[in-house]
Design an enzyme around this catalytic site. Structure first.
Site, short mmCIF file in Angstrom:
data_model
loop_
_atom_site.label_atom_id
_atom_site.label_comp_id
_atom_site.label_asym_id
_atom_site.label_seq_id
_atom_site.Cartn_x
_atom_site.Cartn_y
_atom_site.Cartn_z
NE ARG A 43 35.06 -48.92 66.69
CZ ARG A 43 36.02 -49.50 67.42
NH1 ARG A 43 37.27 -49.10 67.29
NH2 ARG A 43 35.74 -50.45 68.28
CG HIS A 84 39.39 -44.44 70.02
ND1 HIS A 84 39.99 -45.47 69.33
CD2 HIS A 84 39.82 -44.56 71.31
CE1 HIS A 84 40.73 -46.18 70.16
NE2 HIS A 84 40.64 -45.65 71.37
CB SER A 100 39.60 -44.43 74.68
OG SER A 100 40.94 -44.62 75.05
#
Length: 215
Positions: free
Chosen positions: A44, A47, A21
Site C-alpha cells: 500500500r 501504491h 495496481s
C-alpha cells in the site's frame, strides 16, 4: 466515457484500478525480505507513492502489525502530526471499533505554549497527545521534531504507544529521527532515508485498519 487522447485507460472502475495496481506491484517488486503480515503495508505504501525504493526501505518492529491491529480493535486513539494525515485516514474503520483521530498541532493551548517556549508546535502537540492517547497509534509523516519528541517521551517512560508509524519526509532531521525510532523496543513502522510523507503514512495506517477489520 470518450477520452480524447491516443491512450485509453485500462479501466475506469475504481476497484479494478486498485486491483490492477496491486497486480503490477506484485509483478515488479522483485525480491524482498518482508514477512507475509508486513507485505500488505509495503504494497500500500508503494501504491500510494509509486516508489518501490521507498516501499522496500520500510522497517518493522517485530510486534508492529499485531500491536497496531490490537490498538485499532480496542478503540484506541489515533494521533496524527498534521491535518493532512487526518484527512486521508479511513475514519470509518477506526470509529467502527470506538476509536477516533486527533490532531493537536493547531490547538490554541499548543500554539500558545510553543510561543512561550520558543519551540515547534509539533513538539508541544506530542506532549499534549500522550496524556490522551495511552496505547494509541501515533502517525507522523511530516514533522521530524514531533517524532523526536515522542521518542524522548517514550525513553523517559511518559509515553506508551501501541504503535508508532514514523515516516516523516525531509532533509533536516528526518532520516535521523527515523534511525532513532528504529533503535527503540516499541512497536514501530518506519523507513530508511529522507523519503516518506503524509501520503505514505496514511497508506500504512489504512493498511493496518484494513487488517484489523479482517481479523
Amino acid at each position: 466515457m470518450n477520452f480524447k487522447t491516443e491512450f485509453k485507460p485500462i479501466t475506469v472502475q475504481p476497484q479494478m484500478i486498485e486491483a490492477k495496481s496491486f497486480e503490477m506491484i506484485d509483478e515488479e517488486i522483485g525480491e524482498y525480505s518482508f514477512t507475509e503480515e508486513q507485505y500488505p503495508i509495503v504494497r500500500r505504501v508503494i501504491h500510494a507513492s509509486a516508489d518501490f525504493e521507498l516501499g522496500k526501505s520500510l522497517l518493522f518492529h517485530r510486534d508492529a502489525i499485531r500491536s497496531g491491529i490490537e490498538a485499532v480493535r480496542r478503540g484506541k486513539r489515533v494521533v496524527a502530526d498534521v491535518q493532512m494525515i487526518q484527512s486521508g485516514i479511513s475514519k470509518q474503520r477506526i470509529e467502527k471499533f470506538g476509536g477516533d483521530v486527533k490532531v493537536y498541532i493547531s490547538d490554541s493551548d499548543v500554539i500558545e505554549e510553543a510561543k512561550r517556549l520558543n519551540t515547534t508546535r509539533a513538539i508541544i502537540s506530542m506532549r499534549k497527545a500522550i496524556k490522551e492517547a495511552d496505547g494509541g497509534i501515533f502517525a507522523i509523516g511530516n514533522a521530524p521534531t514531533a517524532l523526536l519528541e515522542l521518542i524522548r517521551l517514550i525513553k523517559e517512560g511518559e509515553a506508551k504507544p501501541g504503535l508508532v508509524i514514523g515516516l516523516p519526509v525531509g532533509f533536516v532531521s528526518a532520516p535521523e529521527s527515523k534511525e532513532e525510532l528504529a533503535k527503540l523496543d516499541v512497536p514501530f513502522i518506519t523507513n530508511v532515508g529522507r523519503k516518506g510523507g503524509s501520503t505514505v503514512t496514511v497508506a500504512a495506517l489504512n493498511a493496518i485498519t484494513l487488517l484489523a477489520e479482517q481479523a
